[in-house]
Write a protein that holds these residues in place. Structure first.
Motif, PDB file in Angstrom:
ATOM      1  N   VAL A 183       3.288  -6.033  -0.936  1.00 31.81           N
ATOM      2  CA  VAL A 183       2.997  -5.249   0.837  1.00 31.81           C
ATOM      3  C   VAL A 183       1.644  -6.617  -0.586  1.00 31.81           C
ATOM      4  CG1 VAL A 183       0.234  -4.045   1.435  1.00 31.81           C
ATOM      5  CG2 VAL A 183       3.199  -3.089   0.616  1.00 31.81           C
ATOM      6  N   ARG A 231      -2.568  -5.467   4.970  1.00 31.19           N
ATOM      7  CA  ARG A 231      -1.544  -4.327   4.302  1.00 31.19           C
ATOM      8  C   ARG A 231       0.129  -4.708   4.965  1.00 31.19           C
ATOM      9  NH1 ARG A 231      -2.192  -1.638   0.125  1.00 31.19           N
ATOM     10  NH2 ARG A 231      -0.416  -0.203   0.241  1.00 31.19           N
ATOM     11  N   SER A 268       3.689  -6.636   4.903  1.00 37.10           N
ATOM     12  CA  SER A 268       4.706  -6.607   3.615  1.00 37.10           C
ATOM     13  C   SER A 268       4.290  -8.386   3.557  1.00 37.10           C
ATOM     14  CB  SER A 268       5.820  -6.307   3.998  1.00 37.10           C
ATOM     15  OG  SER A 268       6.456  -7.074   4.725  1.00 37.10           O
TER      16      SER A 268
END
Length: 563
Positions: free
Chosen positions: A112, A117, A119
Motif C-alpha cells: 500500500v 492508500r 496500492s
C-alpha cells in the motif's frame, strides 16, 4: 495556472559561481553603469549590500532563478554521466532522442502506498501511462513480486523484460525469496533504484554500484560510490530522486524515473531544453540587466527571495514558490522581466504540453454548450456570492493546494473581454499570513468550453490552455483542467482543480460524476491534494468597476443550503 512549476534538480555549481567569472560580471557592470567600487560607507545600513556580498548573491542569481522558474522538468547538468556528455560532444554513436527506453517496475504484492492508500501496483501502472505522455517511447511494465516466486508464464515474461531493461524500479519488495530472485536476475541491468524495499537490494546508476544506508523508506546518505567516473553526478541524481520520492505524489514519482533516464540513458525532451548556456547567459545578463540585478540585490525582499531560493531543495516546488510568494517585490519582478521575459538570457523555449488530451463538456442542463454559456460556468456563483468558485482540491502538488483559493471570473468593461483573477492565501516563511492575487486575460478557444489564458506572474508570461471538463447541473461542483507553459522560463506543466461554491467536497451522490470527470483528465482520485479552507477571512475579493457576470445561465435560484 501558477507560473512556477515543479522545481527540479540542479547542479551544485553554476556558470557564474567561480571567482573569475564573478570578476568579469562585476567589472562589466561597473564599466557599463558607472557603479562605485566597494566602500565601507556605501549603503551603511545594509552590510549585505557591499560588493563582496553582492558578488556572492550574483553568483547565485542564475541558479536561484532556474530553481525558481523551472519545474521538476529541470536537468542535472553534472549528472548526465560521462558517456552522455561524450555522446553530445561527438554528436553520434549513441541512442538518438526518440529511441525506446525500457523500464521495468517490480512492486510488493498487496503493498500500500501513502497516496491515500492506493496500492503500489495501481500507482506504478498509472505512472507508466503518464510516462508516455512525456514521450511515447518511454515504456514501463509493472509486475508484482509474485512473479518472482513462481515458475509460471508471468515469471518467464518478467525474465524476458529484465534482459532488455534499461531501468529497474523496485518498490516495497521485502520478501526474502523475492529479494534473492531480483538480486540474481538483475545483475546486468545498468540502472536499478529501490524504494521502501529490503536493504539487501543493490542500487546502480550508469552501471556503477551505489552503496547506501536506508532511512525509513528511501535513501538518506551515500556512503560510497564505486568507480570514480562522475561520482558527484551520481550523488546528485540519488539525492534528487530521494527528495522527489519523499514528496509522495504522482508527479514526483514520474519525475524520479525521468531524471534517471535523462542522466544515464538518453536526453528527455522536456528536460533537455533546460541545459545551461554558460557564458552567453552571463553575457546577456551583464549586457542588458545590470541595473535590475543590482536593484534586486539591494532590495531587502528581492534579496531575501534569492537567499530563500538557495536554501530550498531543488525538487521542493512548494518551498521554491513559497519563497517567491513570501518575498514578492517590484524589484524581483523587474529582475525576472529583464533577464527572462525581455531578453531570454537562458535561451529557453518551453511548449504547452499536448497530452493528455482532455475533451470539454458538451452539454449543460440538457442544452448544447456554447461559448457564452461556457463563460457563464466559469463565472459560476459570482453575483450571488463574492466569488465564482472556491478550490476544493487540485492535482498539481505545488500550486493547486495553497490555502483559501478563490476564483473570480468576470466579463470586463471592454466588449468581448473576459478575465480570471485567482486570490489565494500564503503563509510566509517569516510567519505572516498574506493574500496574493493574479490577473489572467482569457480568450475563447475553438470549441466551447476551451479557453486560452495568459498572465504576467512576477515578471514572466505564462500561457495556458483550460478546459471545462464538467460542471454539475446545480453548480454544486466543477472540474477544470489546464495545460500551460512559461516559455522563457523553460517550464511546462499540467493540472486540474476541483471547485465548489463553498470549498467543500461534492456530496456522496455526486462522486460517480466526479470520478468520470477525473478519468477524462487521466487523473486518479488519490492524486488530488485537498485545500485548507479554514481561516479564510479577509480575502481581497473586489472587482473592477464595470464588470459584468452571466449572459445565459441563471444562478439566483440555485443557492445551496451549505453556503
Amino acid at each position: 495556472m501558477a507560473l512556477f512549476v515543479k522545481p527540479s534538480p540542479w547542479p551544485s555549481s553554476s556558470p557564474i559561481t567561480d571567482s573569475a567569472t564573478l570578476g568579469i560580471l562585476i567589472r562589466s557592470l561597473r564599466a557599463r553603469y558607472s557603479l562605485p567600487k566597494r566602500s565601507k560607507q556605501h549603503h551603511p545600513r545594509s552590510p549585505s549590500s557591499s560588493w563582496s556580498a553582492a558578488a556572492a548573491s550574483i553568483g547565485r542569481v542564475e541558479e536561484s532563478h532556474r530553481r525558481w522558474r523551472r519545474g521538476r522538468v529541470d536537468v542535472v547538468i553534472g549528472a548526465r554521466g560521462a558517456a552522455a556528455e561524450e555522446e553530445e560532444e561527438a554528436g553520434e554513436g549513441g541512442e538518438s532522442v526518440g529511441a525506446v527506453v525500457r523500464v521495468v517496475a517490480v512492486v510488493g504484492a498487496g503493498s500500500v502506498s501513502p497516496l491515500k492508500r492506493a496500492s503500489w501496483e495501481e500507482v506504478m501502472l498509472h505512472t507508466a501511462k503518464r510516462l508516455r505522455w512525456v514521450e511515447e517511447g518511454f515504456e514501463m511494465l509493472v509486475f508484482t513480486d509474485n512473479s518472482c516466486r513462481s515458475d509460471g508464464e508471468m515469471t518467464q515474461n518478467l525474465l524476458k523484460k529484465l534482459q532488455l531493461a534499461d531501468v529497474l524500479v523496485v518498490v516495497s519488495v521485502n520478501n526474502s525469496e523475492s529479494v534473492k530472485w531480483i538480486q540474481i536476475h538483475s545483475r546486468n541491468i545498468p540502472n536499478i533504484i529501490c524504494f521502501e524495499s529490503s536493504s539487501s537490494l543493490t542500487n546502480k546508476l550508469g552501471g556503477y554500484l551505489i552503496s547506501d544506508e536506508m532511512r525509513g523508506n528511501i535513501f538518506s546518505g551515500i556512503t560510497n560510490i564505486s568507480g570514480s567516473m562522475n561520482a558527484k553526478g551520481r550523488t546528485e541524481v540519488i539525492q534528487t530522486v530521494a527528495e522527489a520520492w519523499d514528496r509522495h505524489n504522482s508527479d514526483d514519482i514520474r519525475f524520479c524515473i525521468l531524471v534517471i533516464i535523462n542522466g544515464y540513458i538518453r536526453p528527455v525532451s522536456v528536460l533537455n531544453n533546460l541545459r545551461s548556456k554558460g557564458f552567453s547567459t552571463l553575457s546577456c545578463m551583464a549586457k542588458n540587466c545590470g541595473p535590475q540585478i543590482l536593484n534586486c540585490l539591494l532590495d531587502p525582499n528581492c534579496r531575501k527571495a534569492l537567499q530563500c531560493l538557495n536554501q530550498c531543495s531543488p525538487v521542493d516546488q512548494v518551498c521554491n514558490y513559497r519563497c517567491i510568494a513570501s518575498y514578492e517585490s517590484p524589484a524581483l519582478e523587474a529582475f525576472s522581466l529583464c533577464v527572462l521575459q525581455k531578453h531570454n538570457c537562458l535561451q529557453l523555449d518551453a511548449k504547452i504540453p499536448d497530452r493528455p488530451y482532455v475533451p470539454p463538456m458538451v452539454k449543460f442542463q440538457g442544452s448544447e454548450l456554447c461559448h457564452e454559456s461556457a463563460e457563464d460556468l466559469f463565472v459560476g456563483w459570482l453575483g450571488e456570492l463574492d466569488w465564482s468558485w472556491r478550490v476544493v482540491a487540485g492535482q498539481n502538488p505545488a500550486y493547486d493546494q495553497f490555502p483559501c483559493q478563490y476564483q473570480l471570473f468576470y466579463r470586463g468593461k471592454a466588449r468581448g473581454s473576459f478575465w480570471y483573477e485567482p486570490v489565494f492565501q500564503v503563509r510566509t516563511l517569516d510567519g505572516r499570513i498574506v493574500w496574493r492575487r493574479r490577473k489572467y486575460r482569457v480568450k475563447r478557444g475553438t470549441a466551447p468550453g476551451t479557453f486560452s489564458f495568459s498572465v504576467l506572474d512576477n515578471g514572466v508570461v505564462s500561457n495556458e490552455y483550460w478546459t471545462i471538463v464538467d460542471v454539475a447541473d446545480d453548480l454544486s461542483w466543477g472540474l477544470f483542467h489546464y495545460h500551460g507553459a512559461a516559455r522563457v522560463a523553460g517550464q511546462s506543466y499540467t493540472g486540474a482543480v476541483l471547485v465548489s461554491p463553498d470549498g467543500k467536497y461534492p456530496r456522496e451522490v455526486e462522486r460517480p460524476g466526479l470520478a468520470s470527470a477525473l478519468e477524462k483528465c487521466g487523473i486518479k482520485v488519490w492524486e488530488l491534494f485537498e485545500v485548507d479552507n479554514c481561516s479564510c477571512q479577509g480575502a481581497p475579493l473586489g472587482l473592477p468597476e464595470g464588470s459584468s457576470f452571466h449572459q445565459k445561465i441563471r444562478i439566483g435560484d440555485r443557492k445551496l443550503s451549505s453556503i
